[in-house]
Design a protein around this motif. Sequence first.
Motif, mmCIF file in Angstrom:
data_model
loop_
_atom_site.group_PDB
_atom_site.id
_atom_site.type_symbol
_atom_site.label_atom_id
_atom_site.label_comp_id
_atom_site.label_asym_id
_atom_site.label_seq_id
_atom_site.Cartn_x
_atom_site.Cartn_y
_atom_site.Cartn_z
ATOM 1 N N THR A 81 -9.505 1.329 8.872
ATOM 2 C CA THR A 81 -8.415 1.688 7.794
ATOM 3 C C THR A 81 -7.421 2.356 8.788
ATOM 4 O OG1 THR A 81 -9.742 1.478 5.816
ATOM 5 C CG2 THR A 81 -7.849 3.267 5.821
ATOM 6 N N VAL B 13 0.839 -1.219 -0.225
ATOM 7 C CA VAL B 13 0.041 0.060 0.017
ATOM 8 C C VAL B 13 0.924 1.007 0.025
ATOM 9 C CG1 VAL B 13 -1.910 -0.987 1.341
ATOM 10 C CG2 VAL B 13 -0.323 0.174 2.560
ATOM 11 N N PRO C 278 -9.652 -0.135 -4.799
ATOM 12 C CA PRO C 278 -10.134 0.758 -5.878
ATOM 13 C C PRO C 278 -11.271 -0.197 -6.661
ATOM 14 C CG PRO C 278 -7.810 -0.409 -6.651
ATOM 15 C CD PRO C 278 -8.106 -0.487 -4.985
ATOM 16 N N GLN D 292 -3.396 3.335 0.519
ATOM 17 C CA GLN D 292 -4.294 2.978 -0.556
ATOM 18 C C GLN D 292 -3.582 1.668 -1.670
ATOM 19 O OE1 GLN D 292 -7.261 4.149 -1.746
ATOM 20 N NE2 GLN D 292 -7.312 5.119 0.519
ATOM 21 N N ASP E 129 -0.899 6.476 2.308
ATOM 22 C CA ASP E 129 -2.297 6.804 2.813
ATOM 23 C C ASP E 129 -3.060 5.635 3.065
ATOM 24 O OD1 ASP E 129 -1.718 9.531 2.619
ATOM 25 O OD2 ASP E 129 -1.971 9.634 0.410
ATOM 26 N N CYS F 158 -6.934 -3.256 2.432
ATOM 27 C CA CYS F 158 -7.117 -1.867 2.479
ATOM 28 C C CYS F 158 -8.459 -1.416 1.746
ATOM 29 C CB CYS F 158 -5.992 -1.103 2.219
ATOM 30 S SG CYS F 158 -5.603 -1.441 0.226
ATOM 31 N N ALA F 159 -8.763 -0.073 1.838
ATOM 32 C CA ALA F 159 -9.740 0.388 0.882
ATOM 33 C C ALA F 159 -9.511 0.117 -0.503
ATOM 34 C CB ALA F 159 -10.011 2.024 1.296
ATOM 35 N N ASP G 248 -13.031 -2.927 6.227
ATOM 36 C CA ASP G 248 -13.407 -1.692 5.479
ATOM 37 C C ASP G 248 -14.486 -2.076 4.587
ATOM 38 O OD1 ASP G 248 -12.388 0.878 4.385
ATOM 39 O OD2 ASP G 248 -13.370 -0.152 2.763
#
Length: 526
Positions: free
Chosen positions: A461, A35, A111, A40, A38, A108-109, A208
């Motif tokens: 997160t 990641v 896309p 992402q 941040d 993680c969060a 998440d």
Amino acid sequence: MSDLLSRRLAQLGEPANLSLLGECLHGIERECLRVDHDGQLALTPHPQALGSALTHAQITTDYSESLLEFITGTATDPAATLAELESIHRFAYDKLGGELLWSPSMPCALPDEETIPIARYGSSNIGRLKYVYRKGLALRYGKTMQCIAGIHYNFSLPEALWQLQQRSEGNTQSTRDYQSARYIALIRNFRRYSWLLMYLFGASPALDKGFMRGRPHQLQELDASTLYLPYATSLRMSDLGYQSSAQSGLTPCYNDLASYTDSLRLAVGTPYPAYVEAGTKRGDEWLQLNTNILQIENEYYSSIRPKRVTYSGERPIQALTSRGVQYVEVRCLDINPFLPLGIDLPQARFIDAFLLFCALEESPLLESGECGACTSNFLKVVKEGRRPGLHLQRDGRSIELKTWASELLERIHPLCELLDRSQGGNAHIEALAQQQAKVADVEMTPSAQVLAILRQGQSFTEFALQQSLRHAEYFRAEPLSAEQQQAFEQAAHNSLAEQAELEAQPKGDFDAFVAAYQASILALAV
């Protein structure tokens, strides 16, 4: 303690045999997402400085370009295994630039699905096959599910131990068949008791919100971006994680090796209507390797697998069929987000004792009713294992989890004593005491500790990113020695050269390569 277990323990406790327990082998595979700072998903390619994901023995990728997998060799002492795993992490962090390794199992969060990059392995036919297989996974299960990470714990007992027990029990099977049967018996007991591991080590009670992609679910909202279940231990291992309607009828109960391999071979050769409808290709573009229930045998999602080291070009089922079971791979362990490696030595010591218990205790065949109860108990614990007064099914009767867990730990106690006698010290007894404390106080379990922090106001997160940053600082604070660094650099260089050499060879037709690969397993039925 059963009479059989008592006899086996007494035999291994004899001075001439005690050292055999020090010859058990351990290996660990740890997956983790890359990641950015941040939190992402890193959309960068697999770092070339880490070597070739196709040919590197220690550093590869799992489903996605972003999903690293670190693989140790085997060692008789799990402390050495963990030390090697730590060295791999330190080398990786030296090459990751500003990127981080995500600390928990749940991702993680993410896309949108289209943006999640599938792992690539170059232009060789075997590299393309690995890529098409992953395209098939995306088609069948979606990319989101494939971003879940875990720890696989590989464990074997020395062949001399199996041979000793075979002689003393007057078993007339071939050595290979006896050893395989004993590993399958271990797996049956693992199915009976692995709910205990989920209670003790489950560490994914929350995730998440974006992971659900708007799908219907029964999770509760902890905050605007976090979903959870209040008594869950491991949502990763629940029906929210690895699930497949196509595989729902594929539940080998491990009553013998042949039935296990036959069920997987059949699944690799049996068309599944939804996959047939999708097809293997769209024009010249490959979508999946085949339209069967499984593309390959490793697609079967299981909490434990019988394994055998394969030769070059050999498939896992071929290795098992021709040479028998060599070790087991435990696949249900969450990554503990509080630990830099996701696992620590006390956990490894307890798992050793647990697996040894499963190997030495009586293990009757799993009849259909018990097989279903094993699955039900496991799923109940991963979703509500910390619920006060929770009951499971044992021998057709209801029993409180806490009572059964305490009884199991008492039955494992002699195994810990024996391991400590064979290796010196009291590390296994201490590891057991840690687990007894979790049964006595549910708040000491990793899943409870995660939720305790989240309930103080952090989102999933935010918590996971904070832990990832802490672990990055831990690994970067102490670089590898010059000698270790050079060894990793050389391994990365050699793996890139090996892939280049593979790609320089004449490829042949890829369609024919896939057809031959498919035929290699079907030929076992002849």
